[in-house]
Structures are given as structure tokens and as C-alpha cells.
Enzyme design. Structure first.
Site, mmCIF file in Angstrom:
data_model
loop_
_atom_site.group_PDB
_atom_site.id
_atom_site.type_symbol
_atom_site.label_atom_id
_atom_site.label_comp_id
_atom_site.label_asym_id
_atom_site.label_seq_id
_atom_site.Cartn_x
_atom_site.Cartn_y
_atom_site.Cartn_z
ATOM 1 N N ARG A 51 30.440 21.375 39.291
ATOM 2 C CA ARG A 51 29.256 21.795 38.523
ATOM 3 C C ARG A 51 28.789 20.675 37.607
ATOM 4 O O ARG A 51 27.604 20.516 37.376
ATOM 5 C CB ARG A 51 29.598 23.031 37.670
ATOM 6 C CG ARG A 51 29.716 24.297 38.472
ATOM 7 C CD ARG A 51 30.249 25.421 37.633
ATOM 8 N NE ARG A 51 31.616 25.139 37.177
ATOM 9 C CZ ARG A 51 32.515 26.062 36.865
ATOM 10 N NH1 ARG A 51 32.201 27.331 36.930
ATOM 11 N NH2 ARG A 51 33.727 25.722 36.469
ATOM 12 N N GLU A 195 45.152 32.862 32.139
ATOM 13 C CA GLU A 195 43.798 32.499 31.739
ATOM 14 C C GLU A 195 43.454 33.170 30.415
ATOM 15 O O GLU A 195 44.127 34.119 29.987
ATOM 16 C CB GLU A 195 42.828 32.954 32.820
ATOM 17 C CG GLU A 195 43.225 32.359 34.149
ATOM 18 C CD GLU A 195 42.081 32.311 35.131
ATOM 19 O OE1 GLU A 195 40.944 32.576 34.738
ATOM 20 O OE2 GLU A 195 42.365 31.999 36.296
ATOM 21 N N LYS A 210 45.942 39.948 47.103
ATOM 22 C CA LYS A 210 46.825 39.191 48.005
ATOM 23 C C LYS A 210 47.541 40.138 48.964
ATOM 24 O O LYS A 210 47.692 39.835 50.152
ATOM 25 C CB LYS A 210 47.840 38.391 47.191
ATOM 26 C CG LYS A 210 47.199 37.248 46.415
ATOM 27 C CD LYS A 210 48.202 36.646 45.454
ATOM 28 C CE LYS A 210 47.583 35.523 44.644
ATOM 29 N NZ LYS A 210 48.400 35.192 43.461
#
Ligand SMILES: NC(=O)c1ccc[n+]([C@@H]2O[C@H](COP(=O)([O-])OP(=O)(O)OC[C@H]3O[C@@H](n4cnc5c(N)ncnc54)[C@H](OP(=O)(O)O)[C@@H]3O)[C@@H](O)[C@H]2O)c1
Length: 442
Positions: A51, A195, A210
């Protein structure tokens, strides 16, 4: 690139040049000679998409960063598009464009595959190209390769995994240091293991995504995230980790898929794992997956479930597998993951069976334990053990810990409602499931 390869140099477009992308660049550069001697191929990173290219202006890779995804995909010398951006919309769009342009795709993006895997796999089939996704589950552990190739002779009866390193790290810290969930999460965030917004991990959704991918491959049925009964680790109490330790268990967030009389029991939840079980030793950021095949019996896969080089190891293996033609060939032949697979027959959550751990918070009055055992008995649940830790005189609330034999979730929910309605019970009773491994040759 030819769809089934052969040339010496293969060009790739790297969509994403963050943690995993940079790991891929480094392995390809540092192990260039090794990879060429093993495969006869040189992989050339022809473009590198991000980005904000200004971040990469001075880095030592010498590969220019760009924001132009279309040009990267359209480059005629690029045969493989490697998606390591993360997210849903941008990679979905980019992968669709790459497949439509006849380019093979490698991706590490489990969230995208869980949401749109069937559509993307169908598109790949339509354009005669393949999608490789080893890094999407279990980081560096080659579990996708095992399920689609190494174990292909087996009917898989069960798959049990620790497939989220963040949760495993948090649970390990809670168990080993006696920390609260909040403190363990803070530490995981401090060292970059979780995070800033940890919801996807701690809610169990990442594990469910998953498990959806692994169960689809293992059981040859189209499993969606919504087929999976889900409980995260975010409500776990430090005291339960202590109590289960006394009982000889640790708590792990497990993803479990099992065949149960023609249906699939699919769930993700914090689970008591006996200290004698291999899974109990899987600590910190490590992952492990047990697979039960009718011919092979129990196989146990263990390794790093995330991180720069372990994940990049799986991505590079996929790039080479595509470039050598093995993955496109398998993708073409195996009926995995596309619209022709039958939708999974998921067992309703209330019919799933487990052994249970219960911790009631009660007044220290006579008859409480009898009330609990009667409530369990009314729903056909038999008790395996009762444990009431000694408490200091004058303590208002006392814990009663009970483990049960196998019972259905539905029966347990009804019994719990009756237990929690008892006057002497002071807080909602904590309940957790206990891992019982399937028979090896079931
Ligand atoms: N990290 C792991 O250990 C791990 C393990 C298994 C799987 N994965 C999966 O691998 C993927 C990548 O993870 P990561 O940890 O490498 O992520 P990351 O460090 O955040 O890197 C993402 C990269 O993609 C670029 N990017 C993001 N959105 C973009 C967009 N819309 N257009 C162009 N570029 C975009 C970013 O650009 P900027 O650099 O300019 O921000 C960055 O270079 C994810 O799907 C993740 O789930 C990661």
C-alpha cells in the site's frame, strides 16, 4: 508460464510484502542455489505490491515496491501470483483477476478461503489453473500436503488440532505463570504475538476458519465456518487453569472434526487435555494436528504455526510445487474444495458428546453437592470425580469441581440450567469439555 511448467526461471508477483512477503523474498534470495539444485528452477520476484511503497524505498532487497496490482498480475513473465496481503475484498478481487488471466495462485489467507474458497477454486478450475494454500493452516507444518497427498489412501476419521498460536501462547502463559487472561493477552500483544484487536484469534474464529479448510480436505465434504460450534478463550478464568492442573490436565484451544455416524461433529473450544497426551506439551506459539486415518492410525504433526520464516517456508514450497507442476496436477485430479463437493452434514451442537469439567460457585451449606449430582442424574449424566478444595473458614463462596463421563451438550445444558437455578449456587457454573481421543483404528 506454461500451466505445467518446465522452464528454468519462473516469475512471480508478490502481492504483499509484509511479514510473510519479506520472508518469501529472503528465502528465495538466500536459498537460491539450494532451491535450484533441488528443483532446477530459479524463482524471480518480478513485482512486489504494497500500500505504501515509500516504506520499502531503501530496503536491501533491491526489488521495487508498487501499488499497481493489475500491472503485477498482467506482467507476461509472471506465471504465479502470490497473495500475502491478508484481508478479504482486495485479495479476493486480485486472486480472481489472476485466475482469470490464467495465472496460478499461492495464498496464505485462511480468512479468504474460509469465506470464498469454493468460489475461487471453481474459478481456478474454470481457467485451468491452481490455487495452493499450504500456509493458510498450521504455518510451516505441511498439513495440506499431508491431507491431499501423503495421506490420500486414508479415510480420515478425526482431526484434532491446536491451530492458533496466539491462543496457545496466552493459555501457556496463564498455565505456567498463573496469569489472568487479561495479563497474558497484554504480554502476547507486547511481544507481537497478538494483534491490537485480538478478536479473531481469542474468539476462536481463526481456528474455526482453519478447521473449515482442513476438515473439507480431510472429510471430502464442503465444511463452512458456520458448521463449526465455537467457544473462544476470552472468558477463561485463571482459577480454572489451576483447578485443572490439580486434576492432571492443561487447557488448550482445540479445533476438532470427527465422523459421528454419518455426520461430522465440528467444534472449536477450550478443552482439557490430559498431561499424558502429546497435545499437552504443545506450548507457546507452536501448533499441532492429530490426524486419524483408517490405514495409518494416529499421525501427529507438530511445528511453528506462524511467524515469518515458518510461514514463508510453506509459501515457497507452494511456489515450487506450482512451478514444478505437482500442485497443478494434484489440483486438477483431486476433487478437493470446489463446488462439486457435497455440503457437510454437520452434527447439531446439542448432539455432540464430550466428557465435561464443571466448576460451580456455591454457598458453603449442606446439600449443595447432592443437588448438583441429582440435576446431572436427571439428565443421564454420570459423575467421574468430585473435587472440593479445602477453603479457609469463613469463606463465603466455595468452588465444587466435578468431572463427568461422556454426555451430550444438550443434556449438559439442561442440567446446568437446573444447577444454576439452585439457591446455593452463586454464579453461572463454568463448564469445559475434556478431550477424549478416538480409537486409533476406529
Ligand atoms: N504473519 C504470520 O505469521 C502468518 C501466518 C500464517 C498466515 N499468514 C497470512 O499471511 C497473510 C499476510 O500476513 P502478514 O503477517 O505478512 O501481513 P502484514 O505484515 O500486515 O503484510 C501485509 C502486506 O500486504 C500489503 N497490503 C495489504 N493490503 C493491501 C492492499 N489492499 N493493496 C496492496 N497491498 C496491500 C501491505 O502493504 P504495506 O506494507 O504498505 O502496509 C503489506 O506489505 C495474511 O493473510 C495472514 O493471515 C500470516
Amino acid at each position: 508460464m506454461e500451466k505445467t511448467v518446465g522452464e528454468q526461471t519462473v516469475g512471480i508477483a508478490l502481492l504483499g510484502t509484509g511479514v510473510v512477503g519479506r520472508g518469501v523474498i529472503d528465502i528465495l534470495a538466500q536459498q537460491r542455489d539450494l532451491l535450484r539444485s533441488r528443483t532446477g528452477l530459479t524463482i524471480e520476484v518480478r513485482s512486489r505490491v504494497c500500500r505504501d511503497p515509500s516504506k520499502y524505498e531503501d530496503d536491501e532487497t533491491g526489488i521495487k515496491a508498487t501499488t499497481n496490482i493489475a500491472d503485477a498480475i498482467g506482467d507476461p513473465k509472471t506465471g504465479i501470483v502470490v497473495e500475502v496481503m491478508g484481508g478479504i475484498d482486495a485479495p479476493r478481487h486480485a486472486i480472481s483477476a489472476a485466475l482469470a488471466a490464467g495465472k496460478h495462485v499461492v495464498t496464505a489467507n485462511k480468512a479468504l478461503l474460509a469465506a470464498h474458497g469454493a468460489e475461487l477454486f471453481e474459478l481456478a478450475k474454470k481457467h485451468g489453473v491452481s490455487i495452493a494454500f499450504e500456509a493458510s493452516c498450521g504455518g510451516g507444518i505441511p498439513i495440506i500436503d499431508a491431507l491431499t497427498r501423503g495421506l490420500v489412501a486414508n479415510r480420515i476419521d478425526a482431526l484434532i488440532g491446536i491451530i492458533n498460536g496466539t491462543c496457545n501462547f496466552i493459555l501457556t502463559q496463564m498455565a505456567q505463570n498463573g496469569w489472568t487472561y487479561a495479563d497474558a493477552l497484554k504480554e502476547a500483544q507486547r511481544i507481537g504475538f497478538a494483534e491490537a484487536d485480538p478478536t479473531m484469534d481469542v474468539s476462536g474464529r481463526d481456528s474455526a476458519q482453519k478447521l473449515a479448510i482442513l476438515a473439507t480436505l480431510a472429510f471430502n465434504q464442503q465444511v463452512s465456518e458456520t458448521d463449526i460450534a465455537l467457544t473462544g478463550i476470552d472468558t477463561l478464568k485463571a482459577e480454572d487453569l489451576q483447578f485443572v492442573d490439580d486434576l492432571g490436565y492443561v487447557i488448550k484451544l482445540l479445533g476438532i472434526g470427527e465422523r459421528v455416524e454419518g455426520q461430522l461433529a465440528l467444534r472449536v473450544h477450550p478443552t482439557l487435555v490430559h498431561k499424558g497426551d502429546l497435545m499437552s506439551d504443545v506450548s507457546g506459539g507452536f501448533n499441532a494436528i492429530s490426524v486419524y486415518g483408517h490405514a495409518i492410525g494416529h499421525q501427529f504433526f507438530y511445528g511453528r504455526g506462524a511467524g515469518q520464516t515458518p510461514t514463508a517456508s510453506a509459501v515457497v514450497a507452494d511456489i515450487l510445487g506450482v512451478a514444478m507442476g505437482t500442485i497443478p496436477h494434484a489440483f486438477e485430479r483431486l476433487n478437493v474444495f470446489h463446488g462439486r463437493l457435497k455440503k457437510a452434514r454437520a452434527l447439531p451442537a446439542d448432539q455432540m458428546e464430550s466428557r465435561f469439567y464443571l466448576r460451580a460457585t456455591t454457598q458453603d451449606t449442606p446439600g449443595v453437592l447432592a443437588g448438583m449430582t441429582q440435576a446431572l442424574a436427571r439428565h443421564g449424566i454420570s459423575i467421574a470425580a468430585v473435587h472440593q478444595p479445602e477453603i479457609a473458614a469463613g469463606t463465603k463462596h466455595v468452588p465444587i469441581v466435578v468431572t463427568t463421563h461422556k454426555a451430550s451438550e444438550g443434556a449438559m445444558q439442561k442440567a446446568l440450567a437446573e444447577i444454576d437455578a439452585m439457591k446455593s449456587v452463586q454464579a453461572p457454573t463454568v463448564f469445559l469439555r475434556i478431550l477424549e481421543r478416538p480409537a486409533e483404528f476406529g
